[in-house]
Scaffold this motif. Structure first.
Motif, PDB file in Angstrom:
ATOM      1  N   PHE A 147       0.180  11.840  -9.710  1.00  0.00           N
ATOM      2  CA  PHE A 147      -0.524  13.105  -9.470  1.00  0.00           C
ATOM      3  C   PHE A 147       0.390  14.290  -9.738  1.00  0.00           C
ATOM      4  CE2 PHE A 147      -1.558  16.544  -6.476  1.00  0.00           C
ATOM      5  CZ  PHE A 147      -2.837  16.867  -6.912  1.00  0.00           C
ATOM      6  N   ARG A 148       1.652  14.214  -9.268  1.00  0.00           N
ATOM      7  CA  ARG A 148       2.608  15.306  -9.500  1.00  0.00           C
ATOM      8  C   ARG A 148       2.918  15.457 -10.987  1.00  0.00           C
ATOM      9  NH1 ARG A 148       7.557  14.642  -5.652  1.00  0.00           N
ATOM     10  NH2 ARG A 148       8.287  16.331  -6.972  1.00  0.00           N
ATOM     11  N   LEU A 149       3.022  14.329 -11.700  1.00  0.00           N
ATOM     12  CA  LEU A 149       3.276  14.362 -13.120  1.00  0.00           C
ATOM     13  C   LEU A 149       2.126  15.017 -13.877  1.00  0.00           C
ATOM     14  CD1 LEU A 149       5.218  13.412 -15.424  1.00  0.00           C
ATOM     15  CD2 LEU A 149       3.812  11.353 -15.540  1.00  0.00           C
ATOM     16  N   ILE A 150       0.903  14.654 -13.508  1.00  0.00           N
ATOM     17  CA  ILE A 150      -0.284  15.208 -14.191  1.00  0.00           C
ATOM     18  C   ILE A 150      -0.435  16.690 -13.901  1.00  0.00           C
ATOM     19  CG2 ILE A 150      -2.824  15.111 -14.229  1.00  0.00           C
ATOM     20  CD1 ILE A 150      -2.601  12.097 -13.820  1.00  0.00           C
ATOM     21  N   THR A 151      -0.239  17.105 -12.653  1.00  0.00           N
ATOM     22  CA  THR A 151      -0.458  18.509 -12.286  1.00  0.00           C
ATOM     23  C   THR A 151       0.756  19.386 -12.627  1.00  0.00           C
ATOM     24  OG1 THR A 151       0.302  18.115 -10.013  1.00  0.00           O
ATOM     25  CG2 THR A 151      -2.078  17.949 -10.450  1.00  0.00           C
ATOM     26  N   LEU A 193       0.823  -1.208   0.000  1.00  0.00           N
ATOM     27  CA  LEU A 193       0.000   0.000   0.000  1.00  0.00           C
ATOM     28  C   LEU A 193       0.861   1.264   0.000  1.00  0.00           C
ATOM     29  CD1 LEU A 193      -2.897  -0.992   2.429  1.00  0.00           C
ATOM     30  CD2 LEU A 193      -2.977  -0.778  -0.059  1.00  0.00           C
ATOM     31  N   GLY A 194       1.991   1.227   0.696  1.00  0.00           N
ATOM     32  CA  GLY A 194       2.904   2.367   0.676  1.00  0.00           C
ATOM     33  C   GLY A 194       3.460   2.622  -0.716  1.00  0.00           C
ATOM     34  N   LEU A 195       3.848   1.543  -1.419  1.00  0.00           N
ATOM     35  CA  LEU A 195       4.364   1.699  -2.782  1.00  0.00           C
ATOM     36  C   LEU A 195       3.281   2.216  -3.726  1.00  0.00           C
ATOM     37  CD1 LEU A 195       6.560  -1.521  -3.056  1.00  0.00           C
ATOM     38  CD2 LEU A 195       7.342   0.859  -2.843  1.00  0.00           C
ATOM     39  N   VAL A 196       2.060   1.717  -3.584  1.00  0.00           N
ATOM     40  CA  VAL A 196       0.960   2.206  -4.405  1.00  0.00           C
ATOM     41  C   VAL A 196       0.720   3.684  -4.115  1.00  0.00           C
ATOM     42  CG1 VAL A 196      -1.544   2.030  -4.794  1.00  0.00           C
ATOM     43  CG2 VAL A 196      -0.136  -0.039  -4.716  1.00  0.00           C
ATOM     44  N   LEU A 233       1.010   6.597  -6.910  1.00  0.00           N
ATOM     45  CA  LEU A 233      -0.113   7.477  -7.240  1.00  0.00           C
ATOM     46  C   LEU A 233       0.238   8.947  -6.981  1.00  0.00           C
ATOM     47  CD1 LEU A 233      -3.148   5.404  -5.900  1.00  0.00           C
ATOM     48  CD2 LEU A 233      -2.552   5.864  -8.287  1.00  0.00           C
ATOM     49  N   PHE A 234       1.021   9.200  -5.924  1.00  0.00           N
ATOM     50  CA  PHE A 234       1.430  10.570  -5.642  1.00  0.00           C
ATOM     51  C   PHE A 234       2.335  11.103  -6.759  1.00  0.00           C
ATOM     52  CE2 PHE A 234       4.331  13.636  -3.554  1.00  0.00           C
ATOM     53  CZ  PHE A 234       3.391  14.615  -3.264  1.00  0.00           C
ATOM     54  N   GLN A 235       3.252  10.246  -7.235  1.00  0.00           N
ATOM     55  CA  GLN A 235       4.133  10.653  -8.345  1.00  0.00           C
ATOM     56  C   GLN A 235       3.316  10.886  -9.612  1.00  0.00           C
ATOM     57  OE1 GLN A 235       7.264  11.515  -8.055  1.00  0.00           O
ATOM     58  NE2 GLN A 235       7.224  10.943  -5.881  1.00  0.00           N
TER      59      GLN A 235
END
Length: 87
Positions: A80-84, A69-72, A76-78
């Motif tokens: 999100f940063r890529l998209i934004t 879950l930590g890796l997921v 997902l955070f990376q």
């Protein structure tokens, strides 16, 4: 109980339930008694080794699930940063 009287038929006395039996008819007292009875006489308890092995398995699975879950979450955070486009 029966009693014999001279020249008469047997007379049956009514036996009153004990105080404990009357309490068990109340739901408030019947549930804890039945729970105790079931835990004492019907449940099969694990041995020490079985309990230890199951505890180790639960801890290992919890750690593994936490890592996944930590890796997921990091992925997902990376994403999100890529998209934004934030750094």
């Amino acid at each position: 109980m029966t009693q014999r009287r001279e020249g008469r038929q047997e007379v049956r006395r009514e036996q009153r339930p004990s105080a404990f039996a009357r309490l068990l008819q109340l739901r408030l007292f019947r549930f804890p008694y039945e729970a105790y009875y079931e835990l004492r006489y019907k449940v099969t308890w694990p041995t020490f080794e079985e309990a230890r092995n199951m505890t180790i398995a639960v801890i290992a699975l919890s750690v593994a699930l936490g890592i996944v879950l930590g890796l997921v979450d990091i992925g997902l955070f990376q994403l999100f940063r890529l998209i934004t486009g934030t750094r």
